[in-house]
Design a protein around this motif. Structure first.
Motif, PDB file in Angstrom:
ATOM      1  N   GLN A 581     -36.740  17.160  20.741  1.00 47.61           N
ATOM      2  CA  GLN A 581     -36.875  17.895  19.486  1.00 47.61           C
ATOM      3  C   GLN A 581     -35.656  18.782  19.252  1.00 47.61           C
ATOM      4  O   GLN A 581     -35.145  18.874  18.123  1.00 47.61           O
ATOM      5  CB  GLN A 581     -38.154  18.733  19.499  1.00 47.61           C
ATOM      6  N   LEU A 582     -35.175  19.442  20.295  1.00 51.60           N
ATOM      7  CA  LEU A 582     -33.957  20.248  20.174  1.00 51.60           C
ATOM      8  C   LEU A 582     -32.769  19.377  19.789  1.00 51.60           C
ATOM      9  O   LEU A 582     -31.948  19.756  18.941  1.00 51.60           O
ATOM     10  CB  LEU A 582     -33.669  20.967  21.488  1.00 51.60           C
ATOM     11  N   ALA A 584     -32.882  16.544  18.184  1.00 50.87           N
ATOM     12  CA  ALA A 584     -33.071  16.086  16.802  1.00 50.87           C
ATOM     13  C   ALA A 584     -32.740  17.180  15.798  1.00 50.87           C
ATOM     14  O   ALA A 584     -32.197  16.900  14.718  1.00 50.87           O
ATOM     15  CB  ALA A 584     -34.507  15.604  16.613  1.00 50.87           C
ATOM     16  N   GLU A 585     -33.041  18.424  16.128  1.00 48.98           N
ATOM     17  CA  GLU A 585     -32.891  19.508  15.160  1.00 48.98           C
ATOM     18  C   GLU A 585     -31.514  20.151  15.163  1.00 48.98           C
ATOM     19  O   GLU A 585     -31.121  20.764  14.162  1.00 48.98           O
ATOM     20  CB  GLU A 585     -33.950  20.584  15.430  1.00 48.98           C
ATOM     21  N   THR A 586     -30.754  20.017  16.248  1.00 48.95           N
ATOM     22  CA  THR A 586     -29.515  20.799  16.346  1.00 48.95           C
ATOM     23  C   THR A 586     -28.258  19.969  16.581  1.00 48.95           C
ATOM     24  O   THR A 586     -27.161  20.538  16.617  1.00 48.95           O
ATOM     25  CB  THR A 586     -29.622  21.842  17.471  1.00 48.95           C
ATOM     26  N   TYR A 603     -29.149  11.087  17.049  1.00 48.52           N
ATOM     27  CA  TYR A 603     -29.197  12.256  16.168  1.00 48.52           C
ATOM     28  C   TYR A 603     -27.832  12.934  16.041  1.00 48.52           C
ATOM     29  O   TYR A 603     -27.699  13.917  15.314  1.00 48.52           O
ATOM     30  CB  TYR A 603     -30.222  13.262  16.696  1.00 48.52           C
ATOM     31  N   GLN A 614     -32.074  27.998  19.031  1.00 48.61           N
ATOM     32  CA  GLN A 614     -33.471  27.646  18.778  1.00 48.61           C
ATOM     33  C   GLN A 614     -34.378  28.200  19.868  1.00 48.61           C
ATOM     34  O   GLN A 614     -35.436  28.778  19.597  1.00 48.61           O
ATOM     35  CB  GLN A 614     -33.625  26.124  18.713  1.00 48.61           C
ATOM     36  N   GLY A 619     -33.145  30.590  15.738  1.00 47.81           N
ATOM     37  CA  GLY A 619     -32.918  29.423  14.898  1.00 47.81           C
ATOM     38  C   GLY A 619     -33.345  29.625  13.460  1.00 47.81           C
ATOM     39  O   GLY A 619     -32.792  29.027  12.540  1.00 47.81           O
ATOM     40  N   ALA A 626     -26.561  26.575  13.137  1.00 47.02           N
ATOM     41  CA  ALA A 626     -26.878  25.908  14.404  1.00 47.02           C
ATOM     42  C   ALA A 626     -25.630  25.369  15.070  1.00 47.02           C
ATOM     43  O   ALA A 626     -25.681  24.867  16.187  1.00 47.02           O
ATOM     44  CB  ALA A 626     -27.866  24.774  14.169  1.00 47.02           C
TER      45      ALA A 626
END
Length: 713
Positions: A581-582, A584-586, A603, A614, A619, A626
């Protein structure tokens, strides 16, 4: 590739394979054949190490009844040693669901050349995670590496201020010092006395790959040079066996070194970390062409059972995208055809098909689901119900250089068919090869175990193609696709066999400088990789050490492992899903022309600062980025003073905002370009109780805008 060819004459081997296919296999019931992986069916060794899935509380007794020695267990999956003559009887047992193994891997290094220079991961654009002042260095985290050729005496693995090595445990699978060892092969060494005494893995004289990858993830940068990503982590190592060091294994023992032993290597790393009560990330820079690639492959399932909170596995995606090794025939298309190019004596293909098809090679070798004109094994595709997989191997006695070329075609309008080249010397031409138009591509080429679910597969980006070696020569390794932070051209692409996104993340892997084995240098003084790719040599404790350049996803995987170690330091309970998840998000998109995620970059490139922001709760703070300011270094070297230094002249106004980690703005500075002297400026900041702040730089100048974390003295 994890495939072993027994040392038998080619014609005898071909005859044996044909006899097995035509006489032995038809005698087995279909269920037994489907229970055994193809490598085991074609393997002629006396004894192997393998996975077995066996149900029931009395499964251990059942396995021992068939002469199996149980080495380890995760749920209903066992790692065993068994005699080949017992395999069919074991497979006939109703409670035995699968028997699997593969042979030796290859290193996941760039196969185009021996490579170049980059100051480990911290100098690679958006990956420039934490400057030296930030207290995220991997302290309190175990980084484990399974690789070959470890030199434990290299000072980058030692505590800078103490006479102790940071490697606290080593399992050398090739060690011959096996007296009283409880391990299936080799032995392990633990504690200061044993680690200092062993000095290196048995293969460190002939290979140095592990010394290099370990330095990228964990090196402290002896005398301030080429530090790794997590320079204060604890280190656990497993020296395993691959094709590149297999000459050290006695032939009668070779089949003990399978994927099952690699699974035990990961288990060893996690168990040693658990004994210390520390979180752990394990990195592997090896792989093989998987012929099962499924969620219920026993190797994949075993690794899944090993991972969890504070237990993460990172694997190099491979460097298989240099050539076209895949053809897809869509359902509804009557046929596809091209040329097959090979220098292999025994080319090997894998076919994935949903319905009946016909494969024709060289106009004479015809295969259908009912007729096999070459040694072929068919079994159900565990990850795509309804599909079948076919492994085809035949003798190619016209082996010449340049490669022999033969026509190949796939027919069957109702079938969706995927054809893969499994042997390294076999491929299909590209559109530019001799003017031949080809439907082939370089996708779906990830190696295992990177292709497994729950494993973080890492591809390589490239920033630097030239460097000056220790002899003063400028080495240029430029190639198509290797520039400006884009995907290194050989870096393997997805998707997986069952269509999952792969790889998940990228990291710098081209031209990375890291530590090299002094024992390899001593034994190979005239080797190309030391003579041409050593960037610098130095003396320490009477030995000559070097910093050396290498490339490939082998180098990218330990970068990601090091970054995850920093994240585990911030949150030791991170699960593989939370790490994903980290990511994917950053992650940073290297190519703005693409949409993300995709099967070239996943990603994007891993972003340590973004992930830490995050995890530390910033975050969601308004105005924070980011992404780090890639051309700006920020340090707080004295109380109340902040120093900004840029790698490029300032041409636009800059705004500096300082936040506590709860989102409170501490102060703001507006800076005109002329205030910078020699690209540097010192700013005063108020005294605050928090020792870690987020500093956001806002500017219209490229590479200057971004957020980083800074420790306050």
């Amino acid at each position: 590739m994890k495939h072993h060819t027994p040392h038998t004459p080619k014609k005898i081997k071909s005859l044996l394979c044909t006899l097995i296919c035509c006489f032995l296999l038809p005698m087995l019931c279909l269920a037994q054949r489907h229970k055994i992986s193809p490598w085991l069916l074609t393997n002629h060794s006396k004894q192997v190490t393998a996975f077995v899935c066996a149900e029931g509380n009395d499964a251990p007794a059942l396995l021992r009844k068939h002469g199996c020695r149980i080495i380890s267990r995760q749920g209903d999956i066992y790692v065993i040693e068994l005699e080949r003559r017992q395999m069919m009887a074991l497979a006939a047992e109703e409670r035995v669901k699968r028997i699997e193994a593969q042979g030796l891997s290859h290193l996941a290094m760039d196969t185009t050349a021996i490579i170049v220079n980059a100051t480990a991961a911290q100098q690679a654009s958006a990956l420039a995670s934490c400057s030296a002042g930030i207290p995220f260095t991997g302290k309190g985290v175990v980084v484990g590496l399974m690789d070959i050729g470890f030199d434990l005496t290299h000072p980058t693995f030692w505590h800078p201020t103490a006479d102790t090595c940071r490697v606290f445990a080593l399992w050398d699978m090739l060690s011959t010092d096996t007296l009283e060892s409880s391990l299936p092969v080799g032995r392990d060494y633990r504690g200061r006395h044993e680690i200092n005494a062993v000095k290196h893995t048995r293969d460190a004289y002939i290979v140095s790959h592990g010394t290099h990858t370990a330095g990228i993830a964990t090196g402290n940068g002896f005398q301030g040079e080429y530090a790794g990503i997590a320079p204060e982590c604890d280190i656990c190592l497993v020296g395993n066996a691959v094709m590149e060091n297999s000459q050290l294994i006695e032939e009668q023992l070779l089949e003990r070194y399978t994927t099952a032993l690699d699974a035990l290597g990961f288990q060893y790393i996690f168990e040693r970390a658990a004994e210390r009560g520390l979180p752990c990330v394990a990195s592997l820079s090896e792989g093989y062409h998987c012929t099962m690639n499924s969620t219920d492959s026993l190797y994949a399932e075993y690794l899944k059972k090993l991972t969890g909170p504070g237990r993460i596995i990172v694997v190099a995606a491979g460097n298989e995208a240099l050539y076209n090794r895949h053809i897809a025939k869509p359902q509804g298309e009557p046929y596809v055809s091209t040329q097959l190019m090979t220098i292999d004596y025994n080319p090997m293909l894998m076919i994935q098909a949903s319905k009946p098809f016909t494969l024709t090679i060289n106009d004479t070798l015809v295969l259908t689901p009912q007729r096999f004109a070459a040694p072929t094994h068919r079994y159900p595709n565990a990850c795509a119900p309804g599909d079948s997989l076919y492994i085809v191997e035949w003798s190619n006695y016209s082996n010449t250089t340049p490669p022999s070329t033969m026509p190949i075609s796939i027919e069957g309008k109702d079938a969706e068919v995927h054809l893969y080249c499994l042997s390294r010397g076999t491929r299909f031409p590209s559109l530019k090869d001799d003017g031949i138009e080809s439907p082939a591509d370089n996708a779906r080429c990830l190696l295992a175990p990177a292709c497994f679910p729950g494993i973080i597969a890492v591809g390589a980006t490239s920033y630097r193609n030239t460097f000056r070696n220790h002899q003063g020569e400028t080495m240029d390794y430029s190639s198509s696709g290797d520039n400006n932070g884009k995907r290194s051209f050989p870096s393997s692409k997805g998707p997986s066999l069952d269509g999952r996104l792969k790889p998940e993340v990228m990291a710098p892997g081209h031209c990375v400088v890291s530590s090299y084995s002094s024992y390899y240098l001593e034994n190979n003084p005239d080797a190309y990789d030391t003579g041409k790719c050593d960037v610098k040599r130095f003396e320490h404790n009477g030995r000559t050490y070097s910093w050396n350049s290498n490339s490939g996803t082998s180098m990218a995987a330990p970068v990601v492992a090091g970054v995850i170690a920093l994240w585990l330091q911030a949150n030791p309970k991170l699960t593989p899903e939370e790490v994903m998840q980290l990511i994917a998000e950053t992650s940073t998109p290297p190519d703005d022309a693409l949409t993300y995620p995709n099967n070239e970059y996943g990603y994007g490139e891993i972003n340590a600062v973004g992930g830490l922001l995050q995890l530390l709760g910033t975050g969601g703070v308004e105005n924070l980025s980011a992404l780090p300011a890639t051309h700006m270094q920020i340090k707080a070297e004295a109380p109340g003073t902040l120093t900004l230094h840029t790698s490029t002249p300032i041409t636009h106004p800059i705004t500096v905002n300082i936040y506590t980690l709860n989102g409170q703005k501490v102060c703001q500075h507006s800076l005109a370009p002329h205030r910078f002297t020699n690209n540097s400026i010192s700013l005063s900041i108020p005294n605050i109780s928090q020792k870690l702040v987020a500093i956001h730089i806002d500017s219209q100048q490229q590479g200057i805008r971004g957020t980083t974390l800074v420790a306050i003295p």
